[in-house]
Design an enzyme around this catalytic site. Structure first.
Site, PDB file in Angstrom:
ATOM      1  N   HIS A  93       0.837  -1.206   0.000  1.00  0.00           N
ATOM      2  CA  HIS A  93       0.000   0.000   0.000  1.00  0.00           C
ATOM      3  C   HIS A  93       0.867   1.248   0.000  1.00  0.00           C
ATOM      4  CE1 HIS A  93       0.415   0.990   4.367  1.00  0.00           C
ATOM      5  NE2 HIS A  93       0.417  -0.312   4.551  1.00  0.00           N
ATOM      6  N   ASP A  95      -0.330   4.458   0.978  1.00  0.00           N
ATOM      7  CA  ASP A  95      -0.643   5.449   2.004  1.00  0.00           C
ATOM      8  C   ASP A  95       0.150   5.189   3.274  1.00  0.00           C
ATOM      9  OD1 ASP A  95      -2.283   3.096   2.278  1.00  0.00           O
ATOM     10  OD2 ASP A  95      -3.519   4.156   3.732  1.00  0.00           O
ATOM     11  N   ASP A 126       6.546   0.829   6.767  1.00  0.00           N
ATOM     12  CA  ASP A 126       5.110   0.589   6.550  1.00  0.00           C
ATOM     13  C   ASP A 126       4.565   1.534   5.489  1.00  0.00           C
ATOM     14  OD1 ASP A 126       2.495  -0.222   6.830  1.00  0.00           O
ATOM     15  OD2 ASP A 126       2.144   0.960   8.642  1.00  0.00           O
ATOM     16  N   GLU A 160      -5.084   1.761   2.696  1.00  0.00           N
ATOM     17  CA  GLU A 160      -4.993   0.611   3.604  1.00  0.00           C
ATOM     18  C   GLU A 160      -5.094   1.035   5.063  1.00  0.00           C
ATOM     19  OE1 GLU A 160      -3.106  -2.264   6.323  1.00  0.00           O
ATOM     20  OE2 GLU A 160      -2.461  -0.222   5.852  1.00  0.00           O
ATOM     21  N   GLU A 161      -4.475   2.159   5.396  1.00  0.00           N
ATOM     22  CA  GLU A 161      -4.403   2.574   6.795  1.00  0.00           C
ATOM     23  C   GLU A 161      -5.768   2.956   7.370  1.00  0.00           C
ATOM     24  OE1 GLU A 161      -1.945   2.148   8.590  1.00  0.00           O
ATOM     25  OE2 GLU A 161      -0.127   2.200   7.388  1.00  0.00           O
ATOM     26  N   ASP A 188       3.302  -6.892   4.480  1.00  0.00           N
ATOM     27  CA  ASP A 188       2.899  -5.801   5.374  1.00  0.00           C
ATOM     28  C   ASP A 188       2.721  -6.280   6.804  1.00  0.00           C
ATOM     29  OD1 ASP A 188       2.222  -3.220   6.064  1.00  0.00           O
ATOM     30  OD2 ASP A 188       0.115  -3.436   5.532  1.00  0.00           O
ATOM     31  N   HIS A 382       4.509   3.115  12.471  1.00  0.00           N
ATOM     32  CA  HIS A 382       3.659   4.049  13.210  1.00  0.00           C
ATOM     33  C   HIS A 382       4.390   4.696  14.385  1.00  0.00           C
ATOM     34  CE1 HIS A 382      -0.469   2.514  11.625  1.00  0.00           C
ATOM     35  NE2 HIS A 382       0.503   2.164  10.794  1.00  0.00           N
TER      36      HIS A 382
END
Length: 408
Positions: A93, A95, A126, A160-161, A188, A382
């Site tokens: 992904h 984003d 990520d 995705e997030e 992921d 994150h």
């Protein structure tokens, strides 16, 4: 595997740093996070891929009026194989999440820091580790005119997030991209050794439960109906009784059982001597796949009805999130092929696992497409000063290239 592939990947550090740097400097934030979406990042990636020889590209743009461009782009890159059955997809992904508190960063989150063995910046792990590894694996074939046994497709999805409404969910509803015998690797998630292959997820159910009683003075509970007391009783009963109703154990998961946890609680009255007439709390339920969510909701309804009648209150819930997921069999060909590739590259024996969290793999599995989540990750996603090990990018790319070249 052709030694040229391994040599190409091993000598690609500068290429990795370049791509990571350019992707990071284009923040792909969702509108929920105050961003304008993924278009700038995907446009750059599309041009970069074309310039490096990956030219079979197609865009599938999901409409979203909340972003300036009006679209959330999804990009597919195809590397044709000798056969077009049993195709391998690698899905990452584009984003990312916001940096969070900037004071906790030692550098600008959107400027990659090259720290020798690692790169630092928002999104570098990520999901740019998986994205860059998949691109590098594909380039190791394309730039040396090596044709894989089966067609390979790289899929770069949006959103995705924030739940994938404009990414894989939109693609599955509006496009016919996948065949029944396709295999999908999602880089992921994983662990620092790369030994776990995620094949299943627990069903997810989040409830917001609202109790309405009658507010009164703390000295006269007989004149009211204590919404907080009723909510507490319900929370305890759900926590204690649902595991007895749904007792199955599955060693694929950790913990190996369904869990039913009261979590968030909203404020009710501001003072001690008032009995509240309103109360709101939430439940986070992670349910083994053998139990349909509807069966759990039926038990919630039963218990909630008993508490409401006993306490003289009204109770209702709102479903905040509901995701049911089929599993990819631990014996599926994709699991065995990936395990062989990981063993060859990293010398690690893998094991299939299930998780309590949710991934985009659930949407694919529910369409009867075999999907696994794997990667050799430091798990800095994150966090402030998010980083990725360059050795992991190169190693995972070698695993992916090995998987691309396997006969099946």
């Amino acid at each position: 595997m052709d030694t040229r592939i391994e040599q190409y990947i091993a000598g690609s550090r500068d290429l990795v740093v370049e791509l990571q740097r350019e992707l990071t400097r284009r923040p792909a934030l969702s509108p929920e996070s105050g961003g304008g979406g993924e278009l700038d990042k995907v446009t750059y990636l599309e041009g970069w891929l074309r310039a490096h020889g990956i030219t079979q590209l197609e865009r599938h743009d999901a409409p979203d009026s909340r972003v300036p461009s009006g679209i959330r782009p999804n990009l597919v890159a195809t590397i044709p194989g000798k056969r077009d059955d049993k195709r391998l997809w690698i899905m990452s992904h584009t984003d990312v999440v916001p940096p969070g508190e900037r004071a906790l960063w030692n550098s600008d989150p959107w400027t990659v820091v090259d720290a020798g063995d690692r790169l630092i910046g928002r999104g570098v792990e990520d999901n740019q580790q998986g994205l860059v590894s998949s691109v590098l694996a594909a380039l190791s074939l394309v730039q040396q005119d090596i044709v894989p046994p089966h067609t390979v497709k790289l899929l770069f999805v949006a959103d995705e997030e924030m739940g994938s409404e404009y990414g894989i969910q939109w693609l599955l509803k509006n496009r016919s991209l996948f065949k029944s015998d396709d295999m999908v690797l999602i880089p992921d998630g994983g662990d620092p050794r790369g030994e776990t292959i995620e094949v299943a997820e627990k069903n997810l159910l989040w409830l917001e439960i609202r109790t309405t009683g009658k507010q009164c003075h703390g000295s006269r509970p007989d004149q009211g109906a204590n919404a907080h007391l009723a909510a507490c009783e319900l929370a305890v009963r759900l926590h204690d009784e649902l595991p007895l109703r749904f007792p199955q154990r599955d060693p694929l998961f950790e913990p190996d059982r369904s869990t039913f946890e009261p979590t968030k609680h909203e404020g009710n009255v501001p003072n001690v001597n008032t009995i509240p007439g309103e109360d709101v709390f939430c439940m986070d339920m992670r349910i083994l796949p053998c139990y349909p969510v509807q069966e759990v909701l039926a038990e919630v309804d039963r218990i909630m009805g008993e508490v409401a009648q006993k306490r003289g209150v009204r109770m209702e819930y709102r479903i905040l999130q509901r995701v049911e997921s089929k599993a990819t069999s631990p014996e599926a060909p994709l699991v065995h092929l990936l395990s062989q590739a990981v063993q060859k590259v990293y010398g690690v024996t893998t094991r299939p696992i299930g998780i309590g969290g949710g991934t985009v793999g659930a949407f694919l599995r529910n369409e009867n497409i075999d999907a696994v989540v794997w990667g050799r990750l430091e798990e800095s996603a994150h966090q402030p000063n998010e980083y990725v090990l360059i050795a992991n990018i190169l190693g995972d790319a070698t695993v992916m290239a090995t998987l691309m070249m396997q006969e099946r």
